[in-house]
Design a protein around this motif. Sequence first.
Motif, PDB file in Angstrom:
ATOM      1  N   GLU A   1       0.740  -1.367   0.051  1.00 51.91           N
ATOM      2  CA  GLU A   1      -0.015   0.099   0.128  1.00 51.91           C
ATOM      3  C   GLU A   1       0.714   1.255   0.126  1.00 51.91           C
ATOM      4  N   ARG A   2       1.843   1.324   0.874  1.00 53.33           N
ATOM      5  CA  ARG A   2       2.870   2.368   0.951  1.00 53.33           C
ATOM      6  C   ARG A   2       3.534   2.626  -0.534  1.00 53.33           C
TER       7      ARG A   2
ATOM      8  N   LEU B   1       2.191   1.862  -3.520  1.00 51.04           N
ATOM      9  CA  LEU B   1       1.171   2.400  -4.238  1.00 51.04           C
ATOM     10  C   LEU B   1       0.824   3.614  -4.128  1.00 51.04           C
ATOM     11  N   GLN B   2       0.880   4.047  -3.100  1.00 53.05           N
ATOM     12  CA  GLN B   2       0.613   5.488  -2.620  1.00 53.05           C
ATOM     13  C   GLN B   2       1.866   6.476  -3.150  1.00 53.05           C
ATOM     14  N   ARG B   3       3.302   5.630  -3.093  1.00 52.78           N
ATOM     15  CA  ARG B   3       4.309   6.598  -3.604  1.00 52.78           C
ATOM     16  C   ARG B   3       4.331   6.797  -4.998  1.00 52.78           C
TER      17      ARG B   3
ATOM     18  N   GLY C   1       1.428   7.295  -6.549  1.00 55.69           N
ATOM     19  CA  GLY C   1       0.104   8.029  -6.758  1.00 55.69           C
ATOM     20  C   GLY C   1      -1.337   7.097  -7.220  1.00 55.69           C
TER      21      GLY C   1
ATOM     22  N   GLY D   1      -2.671   5.481  -4.343  1.00 51.33           N
ATOM     23  CA  GLY D   1      -3.400   5.273  -3.216  1.00 51.33           C
ATOM     24  C   GLY D   1      -4.810   4.990  -3.413  1.00 51.33           C
ATOM     25  N   THR D   2      -5.474   5.327  -4.366  1.00 51.73           N
ATOM     26  CA  THR D   2      -6.794   5.107  -4.306  1.00 51.73           C
ATOM     27  C   THR D   2      -7.307   3.927  -5.108  1.00 51.73           C
ATOM     28  N   ARG D   3      -6.398   3.336  -5.696  1.00 53.02           N
ATOM     29  CA  ARG D   3      -6.696   2.172  -6.637  1.00 53.02           C
ATOM     30  C   ARG D   3      -6.150   1.018  -6.160  1.00 53.02           C
ATOM     31  N   LEU D   4      -6.204   0.899  -4.873  1.00 50.18           N
ATOM     32  CA  LEU D   4      -5.607  -0.557  -4.361  1.00 50.18           C
ATOM     33  C   LEU D   4      -6.426  -1.776  -4.584  1.00 50.18           C
TER      34      LEU D   4
ATOM     35  N   GLN E   1      -1.583   3.853 -15.487  1.00 46.48           N
ATOM     36  CA  GLN E   1      -1.645   3.176 -13.917  1.00 46.48           C
ATOM     37  C   GLN E   1      -1.234   1.863 -13.976  1.00 46.48           C
TER      38      GLN E   1
ATOM     39  N   ALA F   1       5.578   0.436  -8.714  1.00 46.97           N
ATOM     40  CA  ALA F   1       5.776   0.063  -7.440  1.00 46.97           C
ATOM     41  C   ALA F   1       5.971  -1.476  -6.908  1.00 46.97           C
TER      42      ALA F   1
END
Length: 233
Positions: free
Chosen positions: A123-124, A126-128, A130, A132-135, A146, A153
Motif C-alpha cells: 500500500e505504501r 502504491l501511494q508513492r 500516486g 493510493g485510491t486504486r489499491l 496506471q 511500485a
Amino acid sequence: MIKLQNITRQYRMGDQTVHALQGIDLQIGRNEMVAFIGASGSGKSTMMNIVGCLDRPSGGEYWLNGRAVAAMSGDDLAHVRNQEIGFIFQSFHLLPRASALDNVAQPLIYRGVPLRERLALAERALQRVGLGTRLHHRPNELSGGQRQRVAIARALVGKPSILLADEPTGNLDSATSLEIMDLIREVHAEGQTVVMVTHEPEIAEQCQRIVRLRDGKVVSDERVQAPRPERAP
C-alpha cells in the motif's frame, strides 16, 4: 555496483551462431541512471537480461555489488533477483485477476514477509506512485499508465539496489510516457540506481548516461545533462 568485463553471449540458431554480445566492458556506479539504446538486434535486451541475472554470459566476468555472478548457483541467482533487482517490463507482467495491492505484494511472498506486513508495504509503494485510491482495482480496470505505475511500485516494494526498466514507456502514449519518466527520475533522485533499455532517443535523453549498442558492441558511452521533462498539459 555493476562491472562487466569482456562479456560475450552467443546463441545457436540452426546451424548458425549468433554473436549477441561481443566483448562488452562497462561499469555502472551506485545511483547512476543509465540508458541502453540501439536498434533491434543491437544486443541491448541481451545486455539487460545478463545485468538482471536472467541469463548468463557465454564468456567474460560480471560482478554485481562485489560478487562474481558466474560463481552463483541457480538458487543464488533467484535470491539476487528477488532481493537486489526490481524489474519493470514494457508489457507490465501483472497478474490479471489480482488487485493492484496483491500484484505489488507478490515479490514479498518469496521473501517470507508476513501477510499484514507485505500488504502494508505494498500500500505504501502504491501511494508513492500516486495510486493510493486504486489499491483494489484489477489491471483491466486501470489505464496503461496506471498499470505501469503498479509495475513500478512492485519493482520498488522490496527496496532493491538496482531498478531495471525494459522499454518502460513502449506501450504508452507520449503524455503518459512523460509522466512515467518523471516518476522514474523522482525515484532516481531519491537514491535509486536505474538501468533502462529503450529504442527511443527522447527517453534515453532523460537519463544521465547513454550507452549505445550496435551489433553486440558498445559504440559510444556518453554522460549527458538530462533535461527536466515537461509534463503534457
